[in-house]
Design a protein around this motif. Structure first.
Motif, short mmCIF file in Angstrom:
data_model
loop_
_atom_site.label_atom_id
_atom_site.label_comp_id
_atom_site.label_asym_id
_atom_site.label_seq_id
_atom_site.Cartn_x
_atom_site.Cartn_y
_atom_site.Cartn_z
N GLU A 162 -14.41 -1.64 -16.30
CA GLU A 162 -15.73 -1.36 -15.72
C GLU A 162 -16.34 -2.60 -15.09
O GLU A 162 -16.98 -2.53 -14.02
CB GLU A 162 -16.66 -0.81 -16.81
N ALA A 165 -14.63 -3.25 -11.70
CA ALA A 165 -15.16 -2.33 -10.69
C ALA A 165 -16.56 -2.74 -10.27
O ALA A 165 -16.92 -2.69 -9.08
CB ALA A 165 -15.15 -0.90 -11.23
N ARG A 166 -17.39 -3.20 -11.27
CA ARG A 166 -18.75 -3.62 -10.94
C ARG A 166 -18.74 -4.86 -10.05
O ARG A 166 -19.53 -4.99 -9.10
CB ARG A 166 -19.53 -3.90 -12.22
N VAL A 168 -16.36 -5.69 -7.89
CA VAL A 168 -15.96 -5.25 -6.55
C VAL A 168 -17.12 -4.58 -5.83
O VAL A 168 -17.38 -4.83 -4.64
CB VAL A 168 -14.74 -4.31 -6.64
N ASN A 169 -17.88 -3.74 -6.56
CA ASN A 169 -19.03 -3.07 -5.95
C ASN A 169 -20.11 -4.08 -5.57
O ASN A 169 -20.80 -3.91 -4.54
CB ASN A 169 -19.60 -2.02 -6.90
N ASP A 197 -7.13 1.19 -13.88
CA ASP A 197 -8.27 2.06 -14.13
C ASP A 197 -8.70 2.76 -12.83
O ASP A 197 -8.67 2.17 -11.74
CB ASP A 197 -9.44 1.26 -14.70
N GLU A 198 -9.10 4.04 -12.98
CA GLU A 198 -9.51 4.83 -11.80
C GLU A 198 -10.75 4.24 -11.13
O GLU A 198 -10.86 4.21 -9.89
CB GLU A 198 -9.77 6.27 -12.21
N ALA A 199 -11.70 3.75 -11.92
CA ALA A 199 -12.93 3.19 -11.35
C ALA A 199 -12.63 1.97 -10.49
O ALA A 199 -13.24 1.76 -9.43
CB ALA A 199 -13.91 2.83 -12.46
N VAL A 200 -11.69 1.14 -10.94
CA VAL A 200 -11.31 -0.04 -10.17
C VAL A 200 -10.69 0.38 -8.84
O VAL A 200 -11.01 -0.17 -7.77
CB VAL A 200 -10.35 -0.93 -10.98
N ARG A 202 -11.11 3.20 -7.16
CA ARG A 202 -12.11 3.78 -6.24
C ARG A 202 -13.04 2.71 -5.69
O ARG A 202 -13.48 2.80 -4.53
CB ARG A 202 -12.89 4.88 -6.95
N ALA A 203 -13.37 1.71 -6.49
CA ALA A 203 -14.22 0.62 -5.99
C ALA A 203 -13.50 -0.15 -4.88
O ALA A 203 -14.11 -0.54 -3.88
CB ALA A 203 -14.60 -0.30 -7.14
N ALA A 224 -4.33 -0.85 -8.87
CA ALA A 224 -5.10 -1.65 -7.90
C ALA A 224 -4.22 -2.09 -6.73
O ALA A 224 -4.70 -2.18 -5.59
CB ALA A 224 -5.69 -2.87 -8.61
#
Length: 425
Positions: A162, A165-166, A168-169, A197-200, A202-203, A224
């Motif tokens: 998480e 991903a944060r 990257v965002n 991780d899926e969130a990574v 998508r980010a 990734a």
């Protein structure tokens, strides 16, 4: 028979009697509660394993069943090693990869090209990671002019996915860099699991700038890596892919400058030669005018000569023709005099004949006037005619109570017949 009968297979067990020789080969025994088997992993395969097994470790090996002939023992020729439980993680990795691939996140058509001249590069990694030092060293060596922004985040452990991903965002929202590197050094699959991780993923896909993934070693693949616009084998390789060596650019620019200098020198040389050639062709205006005046005078003389000769020839030809014509014209004086005399005589004869004709005409006219009925009527006579216009010459043609027309000298009258008297003998 063993090698042909048993294909590559995964075997799980506990490591014992592990030995690593200077040659780089590993020898150990893989056992469980009921059995054991000797195993060997040669240097070519062992050097790509991200950890060194120790006695008591639970591992899974991918191996071929072979025979060690000197001792007559069968053994496992190990191709790959992973920690126990990696199989479940790998299945989860494959399921997520298949899901995201079906959504088009890994579509090559979606991949964005890297900017040729990145002015600012963002790095998503741990500040304590050795990968960061490798990246900064490579960037300082290749492109010291490029600005670098670190978006710090843990790269392993609880909640690391998480936070990655944060980070990257955050880089995407701040839009400070032209290119983003998502990196970490090598490790086991558990160490790299935060990047699966899926969130990574998508980010990374949603980032507005191109993303290079440099996670683990050359043989390590994460979600990734598939989501990024470009995968690098190592963090150092990611830094090298993100930039072009300044020395290479300077060498290229110097080569272009040398080419441009040579081209300009060649162009100037050609222009100088052209100028020299044109200067030799360029004459003084006075000389040019004098030359053209001479040409004009020559043309004028030729024109006069060309026009006078035909004119003179035509004049001589005309005089010759006139002389010949004069010689051919007969003497017309005597015929003209004869013509005049005959014309005079003809006129006299015509006048005499005309006068005689007029006299004859007058005589005939007088005779005609004597015979004109009008003159008779003017002396008191009348012409009597019936209704049909027939002249009545005898009393027999008259009948009582009939009408006749009497033509007088100055008009006519309609007269009724009362009686008719026949002529007396």
């Amino acid at each position: 028979m063993l090698e042909r009968s048993f294909p590559l297979a995964w075997v799980s067990g506990e490591v014992s009697n592990f030995k690593s020789y200077a040659s780089g080969h590993w020898y150990f025994t893989l056992k469980d509660d009921a059995a054991q088997v000797r195993a060997v992993m040669f240097k070519g395969r062992a050097q790509h394993v991200g950890f060194v097994p120790r006695d008591g470790d639970k591992i899974e090996v991918r191996a071929l069943v072979t025979l060690y002939a000197p001792r007559g023992d069968y053994q496992l020729n190990v191709e790959a090693i992973r920690r126990a439980g990696i199989g479940n993680l790998y299945e989860a990795f494959l399921r997520l990869k298949e899901k995201l691939n079906a959504e088009g996140l890994f579509d090559p058509a979606r991949k964005r090209p890297l900017p040729p001249f990145a002015r600012c590069i963002g790095i998503v990694t741990s500040p304590q990671a050795a990968a960061l030092r490798d990246i900064l060293t490579a960037l300082a060596r290749r492109a010291p002019h490029v600005r670098v922004i670190l978006y710090p985040t843990p790269v392993q452990g609880d909640g690391a996915a998480e936070k990655i991903a944060r980070a990257v965002n955050t880089a995407a929202a701040r839009a400070e860099c032209d290119l983003l590197l998502v990196c970490r050094g090598g490790g086991s699959i558990e160490d790299l699991w935060s990047f699966n991780d899926e969130a990574v993923a998508r980010a990374i896909v949603a980032a507005p700038m191109p993303v290079i993934s440099g996670v683990g070693h050359e043989t390590d693949f994460t979600i990734a890596d598939f989501a990024a616009d470009l995968r690098a084998a190592t963090p150092t390789a990611a830094a090298e892919l993100a930039t072009v060596s300044r020395a290479d650019w300077l060498a290229t620019l110097k080569a272009h400058a040398d080419d441009l200098t040579r081209a300009m020198q060649r162009r100037l040389s050609e222009a100088s030669q052209t100028l020299d050639w044109l200067s030799r062709r360029l004459a003084s205006p006075a000389t040019t005018i004098a030359h053209e005046r001479l040409k004009l005078q020559s043309l004028q003389a030729r024109l006069l000569h060309a026009t006078r000769i035909p004119l003179t020839q035509s004049r001589y030809a005309l005089l010759n023709l006139r002389t010949r014509l004069s010689a051919q014209i007969p003497d017309s004086a005597a015929p003209r005099n004869r013509l005049l005399e005959q014309s005079r005589r003809l006129n006299s004869a015509c006048l005499a004949h005309s006068r005689l004709g007029r006299q004859t005409l007058a005589a005939l006219n007088a005779q005609l006037e004597l015979l004109n009925p009008q003159r008779t009527l003017e002396r008191g006579y009348a012409i009597v005619s019936d209704t049909k216009g027939h002249v009545i010459r005898t009393p027999l043609a008259l009948q009582p109570r009939h009408f006749v027309t009497v033509q007088l000298a100055e008009g006519s009258a309609k007269v009724g017949i009362d009686s008719v008297q026949p002529a007396l003998d």
